[in-house]
Design a protein around this motif. Sequence first.
Motif, PDB file in Angstrom:
ATOM      1  N   THR A 127       0.843  -1.203   0.000  1.00 29.92           N
ATOM      2  CA  THR A 127       0.000   0.000   0.000  1.00 29.92           C
ATOM      3  C   THR A 127       0.873   1.246   0.000  1.00 29.92           C
ATOM      4  O   THR A 127       1.836   1.325   0.767  1.00 29.92           O
ATOM      5  CB  THR A 127      -0.900   0.011   1.250  1.00 29.92           C
ATOM      6  OG1 THR A 127      -1.631  -1.212   1.317  1.00 29.92           O
ATOM      7  CG2 THR A 127      -1.871   1.190   1.210  1.00 29.92           C
ATOM      8  N   PRO A 128       0.581   2.226  -0.847  1.00 27.15           N
ATOM      9  CA  PRO A 128       1.337   3.485  -0.822  1.00 27.15           C
ATOM     10  C   PRO A 128       1.360   4.069   0.575  1.00 27.15           C
ATOM     11  O   PRO A 128       0.331   4.160   1.241  1.00 27.15           O
ATOM     12  CB  PRO A 128       0.559   4.376  -1.804  1.00 27.15           C
ATOM     13  CG  PRO A 128      -0.101   3.413  -2.729  1.00 27.15           C
ATOM     14  CD  PRO A 128      -0.460   2.218  -1.900  1.00 27.15           C
ATOM     15  N   ASP A 129       2.537   4.453   1.014  1.00 23.48           N
ATOM     16  CA  ASP A 129       2.711   4.793   2.424  1.00 23.48           C
ATOM     17  C   ASP A 129       3.562   6.046   2.557  1.00 23.48           C
ATOM     18  O   ASP A 129       4.164   6.529   1.591  1.00 23.48           O
ATOM     19  CB  ASP A 129       3.387   3.612   3.124  1.00 23.48           C
ATOM     20  CG  ASP A 129       3.192   3.633   4.629  1.00 23.48           C
ATOM     21  OD1 ASP A 129       2.677   4.617   5.153  1.00 23.48           O
ATOM     22  OD2 ASP A 129       3.566   2.630   5.267  1.00 23.48           O
TER      23      ASP A 129
END
Length: 272
Positions: free
Chosen positions: A59-61
Motif C-alpha cells: 500500500t502506498p505509504d
Amino acid sequence: MGPSTLDRFLARDRLIVILSLLSAVAVSVAYILAGGGTGMSSLGMSMDTGPAGALIAGTPDMVSPVVWTPGYAVVIFVMWWLMMVAMMVPSASPVVLLYGALQRDQGAWPALEFLLGYLAVWAGFGVAATLIQGALSAGGLVSAMYMNLATTYLAAAVLIGAGLYQLSPLKAVCLDHCRSPVEALTRHRRTGHAAAFRMGLVHGGYCLGCCWTLMALLFVGGVMNIWWIVGIAVYVAIEKLAPGGRRVAKVTAIILIVGGLVLLAGSLSTGA
C-alpha cells in the motif's frame, strides 16, 4: 449466614468481577477503535491496508522520522497498554475468575487485585513497546501513516524471530503455565499483604513470556491494524484455551518462519 444468603453474596462478587473484566475490555476496544488518541482512524487505516497490512500488501505509504514529544510518547504508551488489555484480558479472564473462586471467602477484591497485577505487567510491556517504537520512528524505520515497519527486511526478521521463539523451551514453559492455571496458582501461591496483586504479577509474567513475540507482530501488520489486533487476540485465546493449543503453537511457528523467509526472499529479489 444461611446457605442461600451465602450463595447470593458469592454470585454478587462473581458478577462484580465479570463486569469489571467486560468493562476493561469494552473501554479498551472503544479507545483503540477511536484511534488510540493518535488522531488517526484505526478502522480507516485497516480498511486502506487490508488484512495483510501496508508493508506486505504494498500500500502506498508515508515513511519519515517522527518528532516525539513527551506528550506524544504518553499517547503511544496508553495506546499500547489499552491494546494489550483488549487483546489479553479475554483469554486471561478464566484465570482471574478461578482465582476469585479460590478466594471467595474474601469477596470480589482478591480477583480484582489479581487483575491489577496482571495489567501492571502489560503496562510494563507497553513502556517497552513505546520505547522501541520511538527509537524506530526516530530512525525512519516505522511508517508515520500506518505505524508498521518500513522495510521488509525488518518485518521478515520479526516473523522469523517470532516463529523460532514459538519453538523455544521458554515459550513451552510459559504456555504450560497459562494452560494449567489450577496447578500454576497452587505452585506459585502467595500470602500476606498484596498477595493477590503479586499473584497477578506472576501470572502476567508467564503470560508475557508466552505472548510477547506475538505482540511484536503488530509492527509487521501495523500497530493499529484491526485485522492483526483481532487475529492475534483470537489466536492467543486458541493457544491458551483450546485442547490442541500446544500443537497449534508449533504449526504457527512453521507458518511464521516460512512467511518470514518468503518475505525475505522477495526483498532480496527486488532489492526492497
